[in-house]
Design a protein around this motif. Structure first.
Motif, mmCIF file in Angstrom:
data_model
loop_
_atom_site.group_PDB
_atom_site.id
_atom_site.type_symbol
_atom_site.label_atom_id
_atom_site.label_comp_id
_atom_site.label_asym_id
_atom_site.label_seq_id
_atom_site.Cartn_x
_atom_site.Cartn_y
_atom_site.Cartn_z
ATOM 1 N N ALA A 13 57.833 -66.769 50.944
ATOM 2 C CA ALA A 13 58.600 -65.459 50.306
ATOM 3 C C ALA A 13 58.705 -65.359 48.920
ATOM 4 C CB ALA A 13 59.171 -64.678 50.641
ATOM 5 N N ALA A 14 58.460 -66.519 47.842
ATOM 6 C CA ALA A 14 58.583 -65.731 46.587
ATOM 7 C C ALA A 14 57.427 -66.435 46.436
ATOM 8 C CB ALA A 14 59.824 -66.503 46.243
ATOM 9 N N GLU A 15 57.057 -68.041 46.658
ATOM 10 C CA GLU A 15 55.859 -67.860 46.486
ATOM 11 C C GLU A 15 54.707 -66.851 46.117
ATOM 12 O OE1 GLU A 15 55.539 -72.029 47.893
ATOM 13 O OE2 GLU A 15 56.883 -73.361 45.850
ATOM 14 N N ALA A 16 55.001 -66.578 48.291
ATOM 15 C CA ALA A 16 53.482 -66.192 48.240
ATOM 16 C C ALA A 16 53.745 -64.492 47.323
ATOM 17 C CB ALA A 16 54.105 -65.499 49.207
ATOM 18 N N ASP A 17 55.106 -63.952 46.828
ATOM 19 C CA ASP A 17 54.561 -63.057 46.045
ATOM 20 C C ASP A 17 54.228 -62.494 44.404
ATOM 21 O OD1 ASP A 17 56.272 -60.952 47.826
ATOM 22 O OD2 ASP A 17 58.262 -61.318 47.327
ATOM 23 N N ALA A 18 54.699 -64.311 43.705
ATOM 24 C CA ALA A 18 54.486 -64.250 42.632
ATOM 25 C C ALA A 18 52.211 -64.535 42.829
ATOM 26 C CB ALA A 18 54.667 -65.752 42.033
ATOM 27 N N ALA A 19 51.694 -65.076 43.960
ATOM 28 C CA ALA A 19 50.339 -65.266 43.968
ATOM 29 C C ALA A 19 49.513 -64.006 44.705
ATOM 30 C CB ALA A 19 50.289 -66.558 45.096
ATOM 31 N N ALA A 20 50.219 -63.094 44.798
ATOM 32 C CA ALA A 20 49.895 -61.622 45.150
ATOM 33 C C ALA A 20 49.858 -60.630 44.125
ATOM 34 C CB ALA A 20 50.978 -61.039 46.053
ATOM 35 N N SER A 21 50.378 -61.096 42.871
ATOM 36 C CA SER A 21 50.179 -60.201 41.870
ATOM 37 C C SER A 21 50.032 -61.077 40.691
ATOM 38 C CB SER A 21 52.078 -59.650 42.171
ATOM 39 O OG SER A 21 52.704 -60.307 41.610
ATOM 40 N N PRO A 22 49.132 -61.433 40.565
ATOM 41 C CA PRO A 22 48.773 -62.133 38.866
ATOM 42 C C PRO A 22 49.454 -61.808 37.714
ATOM 43 C CG PRO A 22 47.045 -61.790 40.073
ATOM 44 C CD PRO A 22 47.619 -61.734 41.048
ATOM 45 N N ARG A 23 49.727 -62.061 37.257
ATOM 46 C CA ARG A 23 49.724 -61.030 35.716
ATOM 47 C C ARG A 23 48.280 -61.349 35.025
ATOM 48 N NH1 ARG A 23 55.140 -60.682 32.594
ATOM 49 N NH2 ARG A 23 53.707 -59.516 30.705
ATOM 50 N N GLY A 24 47.676 -60.221 34.265
ATOM 51 C CA GLY A 24 46.750 -60.454 33.860
ATOM 52 C C GLY A 24 47.197 -60.076 31.718
ATOM 53 N N PRO A 25 46.258 -61.253 31.394
ATOM 54 C CA PRO A 25 46.760 -61.404 29.849
ATOM 55 C C PRO A 25 47.512 -60.178 29.022
ATOM 56 C CG PRO A 25 44.602 -61.233 29.028
ATOM 57 C CD PRO A 25 44.680 -60.887 31.577
ATOM 58 N N ASP A 26 48.108 -60.223 28.045
ATOM 59 C CA ASP A 26 48.958 -59.192 27.365
ATOM 60 C C ASP A 26 48.146 -59.018 26.379
ATOM 61 O OD1 ASP A 26 51.199 -57.326 27.308
ATOM 62 O OD2 ASP A 26 52.437 -59.164 26.381
ATOM 63 N N LEU A 27 47.671 -58.148 26.227
ATOM 64 C CA LEU A 27 46.530 -57.757 25.582
ATOM 65 C C LEU A 27 47.176 -57.287 24.191
ATOM 66 C CD1 LEU A 27 43.274 -56.301 27.030
ATOM 67 C CD2 LEU A 27 43.893 -58.750 25.889
ATOM 68 N N PHE A 28 48.438 -56.548 24.413
ATOM 69 C CA PHE A 28 49.369 -55.803 23.523
ATOM 70 C C PHE A 28 50.250 -56.724 22.841
ATOM 71 C CE2 PHE A 28 53.338 -54.668 21.935
ATOM 72 C CZ PHE A 28 53.127 -52.935 21.085
ATOM 73 N N GLY A 29 50.508 -57.764 23.150
ATOM 74 C CA GLY A 29 51.070 -59.031 23.397
ATOM 75 C C GLY A 29 50.723 -60.087 22.057
ATOM 76 N N VAL A 30 49.233 -59.792 21.985
ATOM 77 C CA VAL A 30 47.978 -61.000 21.539
ATOM 78 C C VAL A 30 47.787 -59.592 20.052
ATOM 79 C CG1 VAL A 30 45.164 -62.023 21.521
ATOM 80 C CG2 VAL A 30 46.869 -62.273 23.811
ATOM 81 N N ALA A 31 47.378 -58.848 20.810
ATOM 82 C CA ALA A 31 47.378 -58.441 19.627
ATOM 83 C C ALA A 31 48.158 -58.299 18.276
ATOM 84 C CB ALA A 31 47.292 -56.036 20.026
ATOM 85 N N CYS A 32 49.894 -58.429 18.585
ATOM 86 C CA CYS A 32 50.491 -58.051 17.753
ATOM 87 C C CYS A 32 50.620 -59.336 17.130
ATOM 88 C CB CYS A 32 51.890 -57.927 18.460
ATOM 89 S SG CYS A 32 52.644 -55.990 18.794
ATOM 90 N N LEU A 33 50.433 -60.351 17.937
ATOM 91 C CA LEU A 33 50.679 -61.593 17.048
ATOM 92 C C LEU A 33 49.421 -61.640 15.953
ATOM 93 C CD1 LEU A 33 51.522 -63.966 20.327
ATOM 94 C CD2 LEU A 33 53.053 -63.173 18.255
ATOM 95 N N ALA A 34 48.474 -61.411 16.502
ATOM 96 C CA ALA A 34 47.361 -61.588 15.396
ATOM 97 C C ALA A 34 46.677 -60.758 13.683
ATOM 98 C CB ALA A 34 46.045 -61.032 16.411
ATOM 99 N N THR A 35 47.838 -58.780 14.232
ATOM 100 C CA THR A 35 48.489 -58.648 13.466
ATOM 101 C C THR A 35 49.753 -59.087 12.589
ATOM 102 O OG1 THR A 35 47.748 -56.788 14.060
ATOM 103 C CG2 THR A 35 49.198 -56.203 12.164
ATOM 104 N N ILE A 36 50.801 -59.955 13.097
ATOM 105 C CA ILE A 36 51.541 -60.133 12.028
ATOM 106 C C ILE A 36 50.534 -61.917 11.399
ATOM 107 C CG2 ILE A 36 53.490 -62.079 12.351
ATOM 108 C CD1 ILE A 36 54.468 -60.444 14.354
#
Length: 60
Positions: A13-36
């Motif tokens: 069930a845990a594996e099915a939940d993880a596969a059902a809701s894939p997280r996209g790229p965290d654009l805010f985090g990427v933008a913060c790292l690029a700014t830093i």
């Protein structure tokens, strides 16, 4: 000796939940790292420029 923390049903069930809701790229985090990265590069460049300027002034 292996200790199973989850039952096979719960693990499936845990594996099915993880596969059902894939997280996209965290654009805010990427933008913060690029700014830093840009700010740190500019800061290091400024410190190098300052050191060269001071050494040129002392040498002249």
């Amino acid at each position: 000796m292996a200790v199973h923390v989850m039952t096979p049903d719960a693990e499936t069930a845990a594996e099915a939940d993880a596969a059902a809701s894939p997280r996209g790229p965290d654009l805010f985090g990427v933008a913060c790292l690029a700014t830093i990265a840009i700010v740190m590069t500019a800061r290091i460049g400024g410190l190098i420029w300052l050191a060269v300027t001071l050494l040129n002034r002392l040498a002249s």
